[in-house]
Write a protein that holds these residues in place. Structure first.
Motif, PDB file in Angstrom:
ATOM      1  N   THR A 150      14.202  -4.974  10.564  1.00  0.00           N
ATOM      2  CA  THR A 150      14.435  -4.235   9.514  1.00  0.00           C
ATOM      3  C   THR A 150      13.588  -4.908   8.362  1.00  0.00           C
ATOM      4  OG1 THR A 150      17.048  -4.291   9.313  1.00  0.00           O
ATOM      5  CG2 THR A 150      15.682  -4.464   7.382  1.00  0.00           C
ATOM      6  N   GLY A 151      13.241  -4.039   7.529  1.00  0.00           N
ATOM      7  CA  GLY A 151      11.701  -4.823   6.449  1.00  0.00           C
ATOM      8  C   GLY A 151      11.587  -3.908   5.486  1.00  0.00           C
ATOM      9  N   MET A 152      10.274  -4.959   4.916  1.00  0.00           N
ATOM     10  CA  MET A 152       9.838  -3.626   3.884  1.00  0.00           C
ATOM     11  C   MET A 152       9.178  -2.266   4.640  1.00  0.00           C
ATOM     12  SD  MET A 152       8.218  -6.487   1.456  1.00  0.00           S
ATOM     13  CE  MET A 152       7.132  -4.879   0.272  1.00  0.00           C
ATOM     14  N   ILE A 153       9.428  -1.001   3.729  1.00  0.00           N
ATOM     15  CA  ILE A 153       9.291  -0.089   4.400  1.00  0.00           C
ATOM     16  C   ILE A 153       7.171   0.293   4.721  1.00  0.00           C
ATOM     17  CG2 ILE A 153       8.542   0.989   2.758  1.00  0.00           C
ATOM     18  CD1 ILE A 153       9.437   4.177   3.122  1.00  0.00           C
ATOM     19  N   GLY A 154       6.671  -0.011   3.922  1.00  0.00           N
ATOM     20  CA  GLY A 154       5.467  -0.280   3.971  1.00  0.00           C
ATOM     21  C   GLY A 154       4.502  -1.287   5.620  1.00  0.00           C
ATOM     22  N   GLU A 155       5.285  -2.252   6.000  1.00  0.00           N
ATOM     23  CA  GLU A 155       5.216  -2.587   7.581  1.00  0.00           C
ATOM     24  C   GLU A 155       4.594  -1.829   8.318  1.00  0.00           C
ATOM     25  OE1 GLU A 155       8.001  -5.079   8.316  1.00  0.00           O
ATOM     26  OE2 GLU A 155       8.335  -6.335   6.576  1.00  0.00           O
ATOM     27  N   ALA A 156       5.119  -0.174   9.187  1.00  0.00           N
ATOM     28  CA  ALA A 156       5.426   0.789   9.769  1.00  0.00           C
ATOM     29  C   ALA A 156       3.594   0.528   9.507  1.00  0.00           C
ATOM     30  CB  ALA A 156       5.951   1.747   9.341  1.00  0.00           C
ATOM     31  N   MET A 157       3.255   0.884   8.420  1.00  0.00           N
ATOM     32  CA  MET A 157       1.325   0.942   8.797  1.00  0.00           C
ATOM     33  C   MET A 157       0.621   0.044   9.004  1.00  0.00           C
ATOM     34  SD  MET A 157      -1.028   2.576   5.351  1.00  0.00           S
ATOM     35  CE  MET A 157      -2.127   3.428   5.541  1.00  0.00           C
ATOM     36  N   ASN A 158       0.927  -1.117   8.767  1.00  0.00           N
ATOM     37  CA  ASN A 158       0.031  -1.848   8.899  1.00  0.00           C
ATOM     38  C   ASN A 158       0.423  -2.273  10.712  1.00  0.00           C
ATOM     39  OD1 ASN A 158      -1.442  -5.034   8.123  1.00  0.00           O
ATOM     40  ND2 ASN A 158       0.463  -5.889   8.427  1.00  0.00           N
ATOM     41  N   SER A 159       1.598  -2.194  10.794  1.00  0.00           N
ATOM     42  CA  SER A 159       1.553  -3.196  12.260  1.00  0.00           C
ATOM     43  C   SER A 159       1.477  -1.359  13.433  1.00  0.00           C
ATOM     44  CB  SER A 159       2.783  -3.142  13.108  1.00  0.00           C
ATOM     45  OG  SER A 159       3.853  -2.306  12.290  1.00  0.00           O
ATOM     46  N   GLY A 160       1.568  -0.219  12.595  1.00  0.00           N
ATOM     47  CA  GLY A 160       1.323   1.215  13.950  1.00  0.00           C
ATOM     48  C   GLY A 160       0.498   1.891  14.072  1.00  0.00           C
ATOM     49  N   GLY A 161      -0.006   1.676  12.236  1.00  0.00           N
ATOM     50  CA  GLY A 161      -0.775   3.266  12.114  1.00  0.00           C
ATOM     51  C   GLY A 161      -0.257   4.459  11.056  1.00  0.00           C
ATOM     52  N   MET A 162      -1.187   5.617  11.019  1.00  0.00           N
ATOM     53  CA  MET A 162      -0.141   5.886   9.837  1.00  0.00           C
ATOM     54  C   MET A 162       0.990   7.200  10.742  1.00  0.00           C
ATOM     55  SD  MET A 162      -0.350   7.845   7.533  1.00  0.00           S
ATOM     56  CE  MET A 162      -1.887   6.934   7.130  1.00  0.00           C
ATOM     57  N   GLN A 163       0.222   6.199  12.177  1.00  0.00           N
ATOM     58  CA  GLN A 163       1.800   7.469  13.376  1.00  0.00           C
ATOM     59  C   GLN A 163       3.198   6.581  13.276  1.00  0.00           C
ATOM     60  OE1 GLN A 163       1.012   8.870  16.329  1.00  0.00           O
ATOM     61  NE2 GLN A 163       2.238   8.159  18.570  1.00  0.00           N
ATOM     62  N   CYS A 164       3.355   5.298  12.804  1.00  0.00           N
ATOM     63  CA  CYS A 164       4.741   4.690  12.367  1.00  0.00           C
ATOM     64  C   CYS A 164       4.433   4.864  11.947  1.00  0.00           C
ATOM     65  CB  CYS A 164       4.473   2.817  13.310  1.00  0.00           C
ATOM     66  SG  CYS A 164       5.391   2.253  13.223  1.00  0.00           S
ATOM     67  N   LEU A 165       3.922   5.057  10.472  1.00  0.00           N
ATOM     68  CA  LEU A 165       4.684   5.341   9.429  1.00  0.00           C
ATOM     69  C   LEU A 165       5.327   6.602   9.266  1.00  0.00           C
ATOM     70  CD1 LEU A 165       4.458   4.035   6.240  1.00  0.00           C
ATOM     71  CD2 LEU A 165       2.663   5.270   5.597  1.00  0.00           C
ATOM     72  N   TRP A 166       4.956   7.487   9.461  1.00  0.00           N
ATOM     73  CA  TRP A 166       4.479   8.826   9.660  1.00  0.00           C
ATOM     74  C   TRP A 166       6.248   9.674  10.632  1.00  0.00           C
ATOM     75  CZ3 TRP A 166       1.053  13.835  10.406  1.00  0.00           C
ATOM     76  CH2 TRP A 166       1.505  14.759  11.155  1.00  0.00           C
ATOM     77  N   LYS A 167       6.575   8.598  11.519  1.00  0.00           N
ATOM     78  CA  LYS A 167       8.021   8.291  12.456  1.00  0.00           C
ATOM     79  C   LYS A 167       8.614   7.821  11.669  1.00  0.00           C
ATOM     80  CE  LYS A 167       9.775   5.981  16.586  1.00  0.00           C
ATOM     81  NZ  LYS A 167       9.051   5.012  17.722  1.00  0.00           N
ATOM     82  N   THR A 168       8.360   6.474  11.075  1.00  0.00           N
ATOM     83  CA  THR A 168       9.180   5.675   9.841  1.00  0.00           C
ATOM     84  C   THR A 168      10.188   6.781   8.843  1.00  0.00           C
ATOM     85  OG1 THR A 168       8.672   3.835  10.444  1.00  0.00           O
ATOM     86  CG2 THR A 168       9.688   3.651   8.643  1.00  0.00           C
TER      87      THR A 168
END
Length: 475
Positions: A142-160
């Motif tokens: 559980t975390g802030m939604i923008g962490e996905a981009m920082n940890s896994g790039g656009m692919q992780c943000l898209w998946k999230t």
């Protein structure tokens, strides 16, 4: 050919977006990029476009794609490298702005849904990005939604975003600070009404007087990024200003000669494309196709909304999405439903004549193909509560559809659409053998009625505005 149904509605004929105009709602750049296909500078501009591969096959089960609907993940990146280093230091890369832009050409409308960066959400696991030590991936947490981009790039943000919303994402567009400034300057600045004087050192030393003024690229960037220097200092108030600015920029682009001059378009693209990143399937040819399908959109039918939210119980400075309103909004998006208010007469489409159809004008037979005992009677009761007339119920004879379907005979298409509008999931399909009674066949995907009981517009509990609402004039 059947398709997932979203309400058909007519649109006002004033202030239409030309081929190129509607992009202002999702960064302005896309459609104007697409418009370049007719000009000699196309290949030079195309080579400037940054593209990134996103392997959606690794996502596992994904939301269903709705035919004829395009969903674009829009990211305003806060990266501080290269030309963006002048905007201070920041650890990693997170979305300064995050939204889903939904393009609905059949409805002649578009939805832009902001996902606040302060949202605390359930994050999925993501793999590390190959060759990038600063993108190590993440475990589910559980975390802030923008962490996905920082940890896994656009692919992780898209998946999230897909997993959180249930909305199938087709493409992404990311623009950084330098690209944003270039867009604004290339259109000659954007007129805005500034209600109160603004001073914000953290937004590039922004200083604005109150009143109507034209913002250049530097001031516009400070204005849309400023938090502490305006309003209550929250991300939510900043999102509202960003929505107003996008609407104002759209007005500027569509009201002048920006799109009539190849020179203007080339200048715009030369300043933008080096700072614009898309997925590798969103090339200029695809943008052009999208631009053409959306050329009839009115600014009254471009709807800006923010995911319903409230303070997070564990941290009042963070947000949690409010239920059930957030899920109702995402369900509307997932089904390709326009959020524009349905307050206009629906024009004739060659099948059933002009004018809207009221529920009491629709006679329906309900067929239960689910195997759930008593479902036809239950659904019949729901239809009667919504003022539809029920002609009878029954069990299927012969082959049944995979999806819940409303079948209609000659002249009854609008009647079928009026019924389908009330259902969470439904297709409409012609059956010439039927008379004036439409037939609702409940299949295994049956998911009940729309949560709001409304056939169009923003769901209950969700606040929205249109591009026409942008405050350009003062007083």
């Amino acid at each position: 050919m059947s398709r997932k149904h979203s309400p058909a509605r007519a649109r006002s004929t004033s202030r239409k977006l030309s081929v190129g105009g509607w992009v202002a709602i999702i960064t302005t750049a896309l459609v104007i990029c697409g418009s370049l296909t007719a000009y000699a500078g196309y290949h030079n501009i195309s080579s400037n476009l940054n593209q990134e591969n996103v392997n959606t096959d690794k996502f596992g089960d994904r939301p269903t794609k709705v035919e004829g609907v395009t969903n674009i993940l829009v990211v305003g990146s806060d990266a501080r490298d290269g030309e963006n280093a002048d905007y201070g230091e920041a650890e990693g890369e997170r979305p300064d702005t995050l939204a889903i832009a939904q393009l609905l050409p059949e409805e002649k409308s578009a939805n832009l849904v902001n996902l606040p960066r302060d949202s605390i959400v359930a994050m999925p696991a993501c793999d590390p990005v190959e060759g990038k030590d600063n993108k190590p991936g993440q475990e589910a947490h559980t975390g802030m939604i923008g962490e996905a981009m920082n940890s896994g790039g656009m692919q992780c943000l898209w998946k999230t975003v897909e997993q959180l919303t249930g909305v199938h994402i087709d493409h992404f567009v990311s623009v950084d600070f330098t690209g944003f400034k270039g867009m604004v300057n290339s259109v000659g600045g954007v007129p805005m009404c500034i209600p109160e004087p603004v001073t914000d050192e953290k937004a590039g030393g922004l200083e604005l007087e109150a009143g109507k003024q034209t913002l250049n690229g530097e001031d516009a960037l400070g204005y849309v990024r400023s938090r502490k220097g305006q309003g209550d200092g929250s991300d939510l108030s900043r999102i509202k200003r960003q929505q107003d600015f996008m609407g104002a920029m759209l007005k500027k682009v569509t009201s002048g000669d920006m799109l009539t001059s190849p020179t203007n378009i080339n200048d715009f693209l030369a300043s933008v494309t080096e700072s614009l990143t898309t997925d590798d399937e969103l090339n200029l040819s695809t943008m052009s196709d999208l631009a053409i399908t959306m050329r009839e959109v009115s600014m009254d039918d471009i709807t800006f909304v923010t995911v319903p939210n409230g303070p997070h119980p564990n941290d009042p400075n963070r947000l949690q999405w409010s239920q059930p309103a957030a899920d109702e909004l995402f369900n509307a998006l997932a089904n390709g439903q326009s959020l524009a208010e349905d307050d206009k007469d629906s024009g004739g489409d060659g099948d059933g004549g002009g004018g809207s159809v009221e529920p009491q004008e629709v006679s329906a037979e309900v067929i239960n193909a689910t195997g759930i005992t008593g479902l036809a009677e239950e659904v019949s009761g729901g239809l009667r509560e919504r003022d539809f007339r029920v002609a009878g119920t029954g069990n299927p004879r012969g082959e049944v559809p995979d999806q819940t379907t409303v079948y209609y005979g000659d002249g009854q298409k609008k009647h079928a659409e009026a019924l389908a509008d009330e259902l969470s999931t439904a297709t409409v399909e012609s059956n010439p053998a039927l008379g004036e009674t439409v037939q609702l066949v409940l299949s295994s995907d049956w998911d009940g009625f729309q949560g709001s009981g409304d056939s169009g517009g923003v769901p209950d509990g969700v606040e929205g505005k249109t591009a026409s609402d942008a405050e350009v004039e003062c007083g």
